[in-house]
Design an enzyme around this catalytic site. Structure first.
Site, PDB file in Angstrom:
ATOM      1  N   LEU A 174       0.799  -1.215  -0.040  1.00  0.00           N
ATOM      2  CA  LEU A 174      -0.168  -0.053  -0.130  1.00  0.00           C
ATOM      3  C   LEU A 174       0.871   1.418   0.204  1.00  0.00           C
ATOM      4  O   LEU A 174       1.956   1.224   0.620  1.00  0.00           O
ATOM      5  CB  LEU A 174      -0.924   0.131   1.255  1.00  0.00           C
ATOM      6  CG  LEU A 174      -1.752  -1.085   1.363  1.00  0.00           C
ATOM      7  CD1 LEU A 174      -2.547  -1.030   2.844  1.00  0.00           C
ATOM      8  CD2 LEU A 174      -2.941  -0.992   0.302  1.00  0.00           C
ATOM      9  N   ASP A 175       0.596   2.178  -0.488  1.00  0.00           N
ATOM     10  CA  ASP A 175       1.372   3.436  -0.754  1.00  0.00           C
ATOM     11  C   ASP A 175       1.350   3.979   0.738  1.00  0.00           C
ATOM     12  O   ASP A 175       0.363   3.659   1.497  1.00  0.00           O
ATOM     13  CB  ASP A 175       0.505   4.536  -1.592  1.00  0.00           C
ATOM     14  CG  ASP A 175       0.991   4.145  -3.188  1.00  0.00           C
ATOM     15  OD1 ASP A 175       1.719   3.369  -3.430  1.00  0.00           O
ATOM     16  OD2 ASP A 175       0.054   4.843  -3.816  1.00  0.00           O
ATOM     17  N   ARG A 176       2.373   4.638   1.009  1.00  0.00           N
ATOM     18  CA  ARG A 176       2.698   5.101   2.191  1.00  0.00           C
ATOM     19  C   ARG A 176       1.484   6.015   2.967  1.00  0.00           C
ATOM     20  O   ARG A 176       1.367   5.908   4.199  1.00  0.00           O
ATOM     21  CB  ARG A 176       3.959   6.030   2.428  1.00  0.00           C
ATOM     22  CG  ARG A 176       4.312   6.465   3.767  1.00  0.00           C
ATOM     23  CD  ARG A 176       5.868   7.290   3.714  1.00  0.00           C
ATOM     24  NE  ARG A 176       5.550   8.194   2.872  1.00  0.00           N
ATOM     25  CZ  ARG A 176       5.434   9.324   3.295  1.00  0.00           C
ATOM     26  NH1 ARG A 176       4.929   9.538   4.426  1.00  0.00           N
ATOM     27  NH2 ARG A 176       5.224  10.450   2.421  1.00  0.00           N
ATOM     28  N   VAL A 219      -1.813   5.668   2.221  1.00  0.00           N
ATOM     29  CA  VAL A 219      -3.041   4.919   2.163  1.00  0.00           C
ATOM     30  C   VAL A 219      -3.023   3.919   3.462  1.00  0.00           C
ATOM     31  O   VAL A 219      -2.089   3.426   3.852  1.00  0.00           O
ATOM     32  CB  VAL A 219      -2.899   4.136   0.747  1.00  0.00           C
ATOM     33  CG1 VAL A 219      -4.331   3.128   0.685  1.00  0.00           C
ATOM     34  CG2 VAL A 219      -2.927   4.872  -0.388  1.00  0.00           C
TER      35      VAL A 219
END
Length: 390
Positions: A173-175, A177
């Site tokens: 997951l993107d940081r 998110v």
């Protein structure tokens, strides 16, 4: 581990013992490594050994020029001092500042490492199985060690606070998110998940809080996504434009369904069919309903939607020229207390706790992973508070 004796600079002839323990990636994070302050989780600065090998394009440079040219986060004078005092070594030996490096040589750089802080939220363990752990990842926390982050990561925090390790993230997951994160407890289980993902057998669901009233009918966005690593943002490539120039982006498809709306914002269920960088974010922008606190993808005429205090991806937006720089007092507020850690006189970040250049205003992006499912398995995560509209 190396121990080093320092001369007391204030006392001149007086000498004292100062133990410096150099850490490597093998040193596991521990609970006492963290400092909680002003709603942020910080990591106590620690001495760390970075190791690299001389690349062919570095060969023939002096050891100082190599670092000054390719690692510009510190000034030239720092690298001169670091070589002279042995914080930068070649093949484990001290060398003069004029030393010419050779291809494939091992270089060690011992630094006083300051990690950026993250939001002070718990990494909640949702489910523990013999081969799998699922957690609810807080926003702003990276999944695994990368860049400046090592201990301030989901994997690091789980090791320090829950004794869970080693762990193998099944997906990322993107940081910024939040939401469901699946971690395998062994390499073979991680490989099974990987095979199912690559075979297209895994479905993903996210929720997002977007600008405006989202259409009631399902919206399918099937347009290429082109990620610009230098700017840190993605763009879409509409079919008409692709005919005039070579296609740079990758095929991407996302399905969106309205969950609820209050006339100002909407909660949208997002089902990415592919997995491109920032895919959901840029596809929502393409629909005309970007995530409501996503500075990186809100256009200029939509800035009135930015909620006060919300600042996800502000740093990336500034790098791209979409947000003007502003003075930030957060770093000054985070100056160290003497009881927290010892100041390193050579460190370019001390006496501040946070590293230089950190933007302290980051908050959670309104994008949250709620479900992953595959053949005969499903994992879920509760909805976040912001997904309930009033």
């Amino acid at each position: 581990m190396l121990k080093k004796r320092k001369r007391d600079e204030e006392g001149g002839a007086k000498e004292k013992e100062m133990e410096i323990v150099w850490q490597t990636p093998a040193n596991l994070p521990e609970k006492h490594d963290y400092i909680f302050r002003n709603g942020r989780r910080h990591v106590k600065p620690y001495y760390f050994e970075f190791i690299c090998h001389v690349k062919s394009r570095w060969a023939g440079k002096t050891i100082v020029d190599l670092f000054a040219d390719d690692f510009r986060g510190r000034p030239y004078d720092y690298y001169v001092s670091a070589v002279k005092c042995g914080r930068i070594k070649v093949e484990g030996e001290m060398v003069p500042v004029s030393y010419i490096v050779k291809n494939s040589q091992k270089i060690s750089h011992f630094v006083h490492r300051h990690e950026p802080p993250v939001m002070a939220c718990n990494v909640t363990v949702l489910q523990e199985e013999p081969d799998v752990v699922t957690v609810c990842k807080p926003a702003t926390v990276p999944v695994h060690p990368c860049g400046q982050y090592r201990k301030n990561t989901v994997v690091g925090i789980l090791e320090a606070e829950h004794g869970l390790g080693p762990l193998f993230p099944v997906h990322r997951l993107d940081r910024l998110v939040s939401g469901l994160l699946i971690l395998a407890r062994n390499a073979s289980k991680a490989d099974l998940f990987r095979q199912e993902i690559e075979a297209g057998l895994v479905q993903k669901q996210y929720v997002a809080k977007v600008v405006g009233v989202f259409p009631e009918d399902e919206q399918v966005v099937d347009v290429n996504v082109n990620f610009n690593a230098r700017e840190g943002r993605s763009t879409v490539e509409v079919g008409e434009l692709c005919g005039k120039s070579p296609v740079k982006g990758k095929a991407a498809c996302t399905k969106f369904t309205l969950i609820s709306t209050n006339g100002t914002h909407s909660i949208v269920l997002c089902k990415p069919v592919t997995g491109r960088t920032h895919q959901i974010r840029v596809h929502l922008k393409h629909t005309g309903h970007p995530i409501a606190n996503d500075y990186l993808y809100l256009s200029e005429h939509e800035t009135s939607w930015w909620p006060e205090g919300m600042s996800a991806d502000r740093a990336a937006a500034r790098r791209s020229g979409f947000l003007a720089s502003e003075d930030n007092g957060a770093t000054n507020c985070e100056s160290i207390c003497k009881e927290d850690f010892d100041v390193d006189p050579m460190c370019t970040n001390c006496p501040d706790l946070t590293p230089k250049g950190y933007d302290g205003d980051e908050d959670a992006l309104w994008l949250h992973c709620v479900e992953y499912s595959g053949p005969e398995w499903m994992y879920q995560c509760p909805y976040p508070d912001w997904a309930v509209l009033t």
